[in-house]
Design an enzyme around this catalytic site. Structure first.
Site, PDB file in Angstrom:
ATOM      1  N   PRO A  99     -54.842  26.414 -18.266  1.00  0.00           N
ATOM      2  CA  PRO A  99     -54.102  27.509 -18.106  1.00  0.00           C
ATOM      3  C   PRO A  99     -53.102  28.078 -18.243  1.00  0.00           C
ATOM      4  O   PRO A  99     -52.236  29.180 -18.720  1.00  0.00           O
ATOM      5  CB  PRO A  99     -55.316  28.392 -18.875  1.00  0.00           C
ATOM      6  N   ASP A 112     -44.203  22.762 -23.074  1.00  0.00           N
ATOM      7  CA  ASP A 112     -44.620  23.666 -23.933  1.00  0.00           C
ATOM      8  C   ASP A 112     -44.703  24.974 -23.020  1.00  0.00           C
ATOM      9  O   ASP A 112     -44.489  24.880 -22.083  1.00  0.00           O
ATOM     10  CB  ASP A 112     -45.735  23.322 -23.611  1.00  0.00           C
ATOM     11  N   LYS A 163     -39.798  26.497 -27.098  1.00  0.00           N
ATOM     12  CA  LYS A 163     -38.724  27.853 -27.746  1.00  0.00           C
ATOM     13  C   LYS A 163     -37.461  27.191 -27.531  1.00  0.00           C
ATOM     14  O   LYS A 163     -36.537  26.894 -27.545  1.00  0.00           O
ATOM     15  CB  LYS A 163     -39.151  29.031 -27.072  1.00  0.00           C
TER      16      LYS A 163
END
Ligand SMILES: C[S@@+](CC[C@H](N)C(=O)[O-])C[C@H]1O[C@@H](n2cnc3c(N)ncnc32)[C@H](O)[C@@H]1O
Length: 419
Positions: free
Chosen positions: A194, A217, A239
């Protein structure tokens, strides 16, 4: 297979500089003569066999292990004392460990005379060849062998070899191939957990240590990238310029292109690749292209997210099962019971419609619920409310992505739940 032998140069004839040279020799299919049949020979015979050597033991007596290897046909055992240079004919390597210094010295001298390397067990650190302490380590970029010369002290060498091998296995070293493979490379789809680098698995870290290229990612544990060598190429697909996410097809194309160019590629994802992570699609495409691919599971935010707020997804007496669902669909199919935990990923933008649908479907509006934002990341925050009140409370405090939404009685276990 590479053997574990090292040949030492002589500084003057017969006087070995025993740390001077490392040379791995290939024993596969080559004759190795071992004089003596005791425990030292037995140990070494195993290693010579592992290296594919054709082993003959010459000794009037032998340990059970040597005798069994002879009985099973894995080695040849000539059950008599050493009889002179003719015994060494055709050998690429001689090993002598008779326990009798004068015999070992004679064997070593005969080997030297016929220009065959000889490991002399009774002259530690001398002789024309030395056996190294060695360990084979599997890495994502291929196997490595860690071999250590202890300068005549085999225990010291074994200890160092074991600890270096353990370090390599733990990802402490850069194990990249350092050159583009002639054929196709490989891809590892790594679940990064996470966000907390501590929740990246050891297997994930090992894969990163072997990678030439990392395709990363937005929600992956990006901090770990700083620990990689500066020449590892990082491709940020979280991004693209203009803040747009790179399209999934383009990400998959990137993986295919880089692996086809011969690179070892890690696709570093958030959570687990197979939990709403599109890992299955990526794998299918790579398989179809014939690119070696493996999946390294990760700690999913679906479980670790609630856990970060002290919420177990199952808890004796409160819930025996749980459902993980993307907010976008499947809402009509989830169990509507307080004792079955619902975990929503990607649900922040549609929170109001999720709650409306659940309550309209018959879910108890009083069910405890929580939103855990940025779980295991800087700025983690937990918001709790009854299900029916959750959208309003979330709006008031300004809940933002990434966040997991948890619905069920298990929320009451959290220290954040005050009733
Ligand atoms: C595309 S899904 C990927 C899920 C991922 N494969 C996993 O197993 O965790 C992205 C969603 O995961 C959840 N998520 C990922 N990381 C999170 C975090 N650190 N805290 C809370 N939610 C997170 C959010 O719901 C986010 O919208």
């Amino acid at each position: 297979m590479t053997s574990d032998l090292i040949a030492g140069p002589t500084t003057s004839r017969g006087e070995a500089d025993d740390l001077g040279l490392d040379l791995a020799v290939l024993l596969s299919g080559r004759r190795v003569v071992c004089v003596g049949g005791g425990a030292v020979t037995a140990r070494r015979v195993r290693r010579f066999l592992d290296a594919g050597a054709l082993v003959e033991v010459i000794s009037p007596v032998a340990t059970d292990e040597v005798a069994e290897l002879a009985a099973s046909g894995e080695i040849r055992w000539t059950a008599r004392p050493y009889a002179g240079p003719a015994d060494l004919a055709g050998a690429w390597l001689v090993h002598t460990a008779t326990g009798v210094r004068s015999v070992d010295a004679a064997v070593a001298a005969d080997a030297e005379a016929q220009r065959t390397f000889c490991v002399d067990a009774s002259a530690a650190g001398r002789g024309s060849a030395h056996v190294l302490a060695s360990r084979r380590v599997e890495t994502a970029a291929g196997p490595l062998r860690v071999a250590v010369h202890g300068g005549g002290d085999p225990r010291r060498a074994a200890g160092v070899a074991a600890s270096v091998a353990a370090e390599v296995a733990a990802g402490a070293h850069d194990v990249r191939a350092r050159r583009r493979r002639a054929g196709v490379g490989w891809v590892a789809l790594v679940g990064g957990g996470p966000g907390d680098p501590g929740l990246l698995t050891l297997a994930g870290w090992q894969a990163l240590r072997a990678a030439d290229v990392v395709v990363v990612d937005r929600l992956a544990p990006r901090e770990v990238l700083a620990a990689l060598p500066s020449d590892v190429r990082i491709i940020d697909v979280g991004k693209a310029p203009g803040n747009h996410l790179m399209r999934q097809e383009d990400i998959t194309e990137t993986l295919v292109r880089e692996a086809r160019a011969g690179w070892g590629v890690v696709r570093l994802k958030g959570g687990d690749p197979y939990v709403l992570g599109r890992g299955g699609e990526e794998r299918e495409r790579l398989d179809a292209e014939g690119i070696p691919v493996r999946v390294v599971p990760g700690v999913t935010s679906a479980i670790a997210g609630p856990a970060a707020a002290g919420i177990p997804v199952t808890h004796r007496g409160l819930a025996d099962g749980f459902t993980v669902v993307s907010a976008h669909d499947q809402l009509g199919a989830v169990p509507l019971r307080r004792d079955h935990t619902l975990v929503f990923l990607m649900g922040v933008a549609r929170l109001a419609s999720i709650v409306t649908t659940l309550v309209a479907g018959g879910h108890d509006p009083e069910t405890p619920a929580a939103i855990v934002e940025r779980a295991h990341r800087q700025g983690q925050r937990t918001t709790v409310a009854r299900l029916a009140d959750l959208p309003a409370v979330a709006e008031r405090v300004g809940v933002q992505n990434p966040a997991v939404i948890v619905v069920g009685d298990v929320v009451t276990v959290s220290p954040h739940w005050a009733g």
